[in-house]
Design a protein around this motif. Structure first.
Motif, PDB file in Angstrom:
ATOM      1  N   TYR A 175     -16.431  -3.484  -9.347  1.00 23.74           N
ATOM      2  CA  TYR A 175     -16.703  -3.875  -7.958  1.00 23.74           C
ATOM      3  C   TYR A 175     -16.989  -2.689  -7.047  1.00 23.74           C
ATOM      4  N   ILE A 176     -17.070  -1.494  -7.642  1.00 20.86           N
ATOM      5  CA  ILE A 176     -17.378  -0.317  -6.824  1.00 20.86           C
ATOM      6  C   ILE A 176     -18.836   0.060  -7.063  1.00 20.86           C
ATOM      7  N   ARG A 177     -19.606   0.100  -5.989  1.00 23.80           N
ATOM      8  CA  ARG A 177     -21.032   0.427  -6.107  1.00 23.80           C
ATOM      9  C   ARG A 177     -21.226   1.889  -5.730  1.00 23.80           C
ATOM     10  N   GLU A 178     -21.967   2.597  -6.568  1.00 22.63           N
ATOM     11  CA  GLU A 178     -22.221   4.027  -6.303  1.00 22.63           C
ATOM     12  C   GLU A 178     -23.572   4.189  -5.616  1.00 22.63           C
ATOM     13  N   ILE A 179     -23.556   4.834  -4.472  1.00 21.80           N
ATOM     14  CA  ILE A 179     -24.807   5.066  -3.740  1.00 21.80           C
ATOM     15  C   ILE A 179     -25.063   6.576  -3.725  1.00 21.80           C
ATOM     16  N   PRO A 180     -26.096   7.025  -4.471  1.00 21.26           N
ATOM     17  CA  PRO A 180     -26.354   8.467  -4.492  1.00 21.26           C
ATOM     18  C   PRO A 180     -26.899   8.967  -3.159  1.00 21.26           C
ATOM     19  N   ASP A 181     -26.511  10.197  -2.816  1.00 22.81           N
ATOM     20  CA  ASP A 181     -27.047  10.882  -1.631  1.00 22.81           C
ATOM     21  C   ASP A 181     -26.803  10.133  -0.325  1.00 22.81           C
ATOM     22  N   GLN A 188     -21.993  11.285  -3.814  1.00 19.25           N
ATOM     23  CA  GLN A 188     -22.034   9.999  -4.528  1.00 19.25           C
ATOM     24  C   GLN A 188     -21.109   9.080  -3.764  1.00 19.25           C
ATOM     25  N   TYR A 189     -21.641   8.254  -2.923  1.00 15.57           N
ATOM     26  CA  TYR A 189     -20.804   7.412  -2.069  1.00 15.57           C
ATOM     27  C   TYR A 189     -20.233   6.244  -2.864  1.00 15.57           C
ATOM     28  N   LYS A 190     -18.932   6.043  -2.747  1.00 14.34           N
ATOM     29  CA  LYS A 190     -18.265   4.915  -3.419  1.00 14.34           C
ATOM     30  C   LYS A 190     -18.155   3.766  -2.418  1.00 14.34           C
ATOM     31  N   ASP A 191     -18.977   2.766  -2.649  1.00 11.72           N
ATOM     32  CA  ASP A 191     -19.051   1.632  -1.722  1.00 11.72           C
ATOM     33  C   ASP A 191     -18.116   0.517  -2.202  1.00 11.72           C
TER      34      ASP A 191
END
Ligand code: AMP
Length: 171
Positions: free
Chosen positions: A7-13, A20-23
């Motif tokens: 359930y954790i989405r990784e958003i680069p930059d 690496q943003y942990k959404d």
């Protein structure tokens, strides 16, 4: 047991190059994942008597409030400067470039109260340490610092050596 990492989405930059943003918003959309995360936190806290859960703006408010309700404790927000309306204590901390400040209401915590400090992500630990400093200065006892996510390679835990630190997901 529900695997929370799904359930954790990784958003680069995001919000800037190299991060690496942990959404956590996919987790917040799932009732099962919310229940599982709360259950895992409660297990890590065990039978400790807790007076207040302190959540750090803004994503620390989400599970912080849920935990407070389950622990039969109060909830206290720590916020960015200028957001809290009553008298505050504040503490300045260093960022990669420049400084930032966190604030807490002066009447939010009483001497001797037993505290859980909560945020969504433990990265370098600067934010959590500053929040802990505010709570300690008010004479309270930090029973545990807990996080949904810990970025272990940033060694944030080293900044919180005086306190028990727990996290549900480690990267
Ligand atoms: P730090 O002070 O470096 O431990 O940063 C912690 C704060 O920044 C927390 O309030 C997090 O919400 C946020 N944060 C830091 N790194 C990330 C990341 N990779 N993904 C999401 N949030 C982050």
């Amino acid at each position: 047991m529900t695997d929370l990492s799904k359930y954790i989405r990784e958003i680069p930059d995001f919000p800037k190059v190299g991060i690496q943003y942990k959404d956590i918003t996919p987790l917040l959309q799932s009732p099962e994942a919310i229940k599982e995360a709360v259950a895992q936190f409660l297990k890590l806290i065990g039978n400790e008597k807790i007076d207040k859960v302190v959540g750090i703006e803004s994503r620390g408010f989400l599970f912080g409030m849920l935990l407070a309700e389950k622990l039969n404790a109060g909830f206290v927000p720590i916020r960015k400067p200028g957001k809290l309306p009553a008298e505050t204590y504040s503490e300045v901390y260093e960022l990669e470039y420049g400084k930032d400040t966190l604030e807490i209401h002066c009447d939010a915590i009483k001497k001797g109260e037993r505290i859980i400090l909560h945020d969504d992500v433990l990265a370098t630990g600067g934010t959590a340490r500053t929040a802990c400093n505010l709570v300690k200065k008010m004479g309270a006892e930090i029973v545990q610092c807990n996080f949904l996510i810990e970025l272990e390679f940033l060694n944030g835990r080293n900044k919180l050596r005086s306190y028990p630190v727990e996290s549900l997901l480690k990267y």
